[in-house]
Design a protein around this motif. Structure first.
Motif, short mmCIF file in Angstrom:
data_model
loop_
_atom_site.label_atom_id
_atom_site.label_comp_id
_atom_site.label_asym_id
_atom_site.label_seq_id
_atom_site.Cartn_x
_atom_site.Cartn_y
_atom_site.Cartn_z
N GLY A 129 0.82 -1.21 0.00
CA GLY A 129 0.00 0.00 0.00
C GLY A 129 0.86 1.26 0.00
N PHE A 130 0.18 2.38 0.12
CA PHE A 130 0.78 3.72 0.07
C PHE A 130 0.98 4.27 1.47
N LEU A 133 -2.57 -4.77 -1.59
CA LEU A 133 -3.26 -4.13 -0.47
C LEU A 133 -3.45 -2.65 -0.78
N SER A 134 -4.68 -2.20 -0.66
CA SER A 134 -5.02 -0.79 -0.80
C SER A 134 -4.52 -0.22 -2.13
N MET A 135 -3.51 0.67 -2.14
CA MET A 135 -3.01 1.16 -3.42
C MET A 135 -2.53 -0.02 -4.28
N TYR A 193 -5.39 -1.13 -6.10
CA TYR A 193 -5.72 -0.28 -7.27
C TYR A 193 -4.82 -0.65 -8.45
N ARG A 242 -6.32 14.99 -2.15
CA ARG A 242 -5.02 14.39 -2.51
C ARG A 242 -4.15 15.43 -3.21
N MET A 295 -2.10 9.45 8.40
CA MET A 295 -2.40 8.04 8.11
C MET A 295 -2.19 7.11 9.30
N MET A 332 -3.18 8.08 -7.64
CA MET A 332 -4.40 7.49 -7.07
C MET A 332 -5.61 8.38 -7.38
N ILE A 370 -10.25 2.96 6.29
CA ILE A 370 -9.85 3.58 5.02
C ILE A 370 -10.62 2.93 3.86
N HIS A 408 -6.91 -1.55 8.56
CA HIS A 408 -6.50 -1.47 7.16
C HIS A 408 -5.25 -2.30 6.87
#
Ligand code: MLT
Length: 257
Positions: free
Chosen positions: A19-20, A84-86, A89, A123, A142, A181, A208, A234
């Protein structure tokens, strides 16, 4: 672009996307557990960890093409992609562009929808702020949202390690990923057309990318499995590696050869 990556084990290839604004370091427990039965590769996405940033906005498509280049360089045709997450994506971008290369998909604590206009604007503002100063505003915003509060009590050292990874991510890379993103497309229209076996995993208290959204995503993907990991947020794979690893192992074992 050539990505830095960690590799362990042998067998069918499993690629894990962080993730990010993290790095492959977040997958430490998964690399340990899965490498007894699989060839596990965890890259640093562009600008993160030890990978170069490249030019311009770090789009999810560019990141997906980096992953393709890596898998090609390993000489593997079909593999299981987890994100995971980003990283999720990026996995959706990979599905859009190179789905024929996949034998399975593991979508963890992620969402299919694009950013709302407000989220995209936020963002853009955060990217400006980070470039003008440093990554502190992103880390501070975060950190409390990444983990269930109980994880902070259970494993403060691991949380400190994750925080250090975020703090070490360059401001330019954080800004490029935020912009990437923000312009990602809505992947919801894609869900019904996913034909590879898919696992949707989410931490029960993820704030998130909430469990309710993961449930809808799993319902929209034909035959998808849903796993809600109790008591974690998350960063489920970091917060309860034992529970997450057994879900991943079960899913991987269920895939047709
Ligand atoms: C992540 O964990 O990768 C990010 O929180 C995703 C996001 O900001 O949408």
């Amino acid at each position: 672009m050539k990505l830095a990556y960690e590799e362990a084990g042998s067998g069918e290839l499993v690629v894990l996307l962080h993730g990010f604004p993290l790095s492959r370091q977040m997958w430490r427990a998964q690399i340990d557990a899965l490498s007894s039965g699989y060839r596990v590769v965890a890259p640093d996405l562009r600008g993160h960890g030890a990978s170069p940033l490249g030019q311009g906005v770090a789009t999810m498509e560019a990141m997906a093409d980096d992953v393709l280049e890596l898998v090609d360089s390993l000489g593997v045709s079909r593999f299981v992609l987890g994100g995971l997450s980003m990283g999720g994506y990026v996995a959706f971008a990979f599905v859009r562009r190179h789905s024929e290369r996949l034998r399975g998909l593991m979508l963890m604590d992620t969402r299919a929808a694009a950013d709302t206009p407000e989220a995209a604007l936020n963002r853009a503002r955060t990217a400006e702020a980070v470039l003008a100063a440093d990554v502190t505003p992103v880390v501070d915003t975060m950190m409390p949202r990444l983990f269930d509060p109980r994880s902070a009590e259970r494993s403060p050292e691991r949380l400190a390690e994750i925080k250090a990874v975020m703090q070490n991510t360059a401001a330019a890379a954080v800004a490029a990923a935020l912009r990437g993103m923000a312009c990602r497309p809505d992947s919801r229209p894609l869900l019904g057309a996913i034909t590879v076996p898919t696992l949707v995993l989410v931490g029960e208290t993820d704030v998130i990318t909430p469990a309710a959204e993961a449930e809808l995503m799993a319902q929209a993907i034909p035959g998808a499995r849903l796993a809600v990991v109790p008591g974690v947020g998350h960063m489920a794979p970091v917060e309860d590696p034992g529970a997450v690893n057994s879900i991943l192992v079960d899913f991987l074992a269920s895939l047709p050869a």
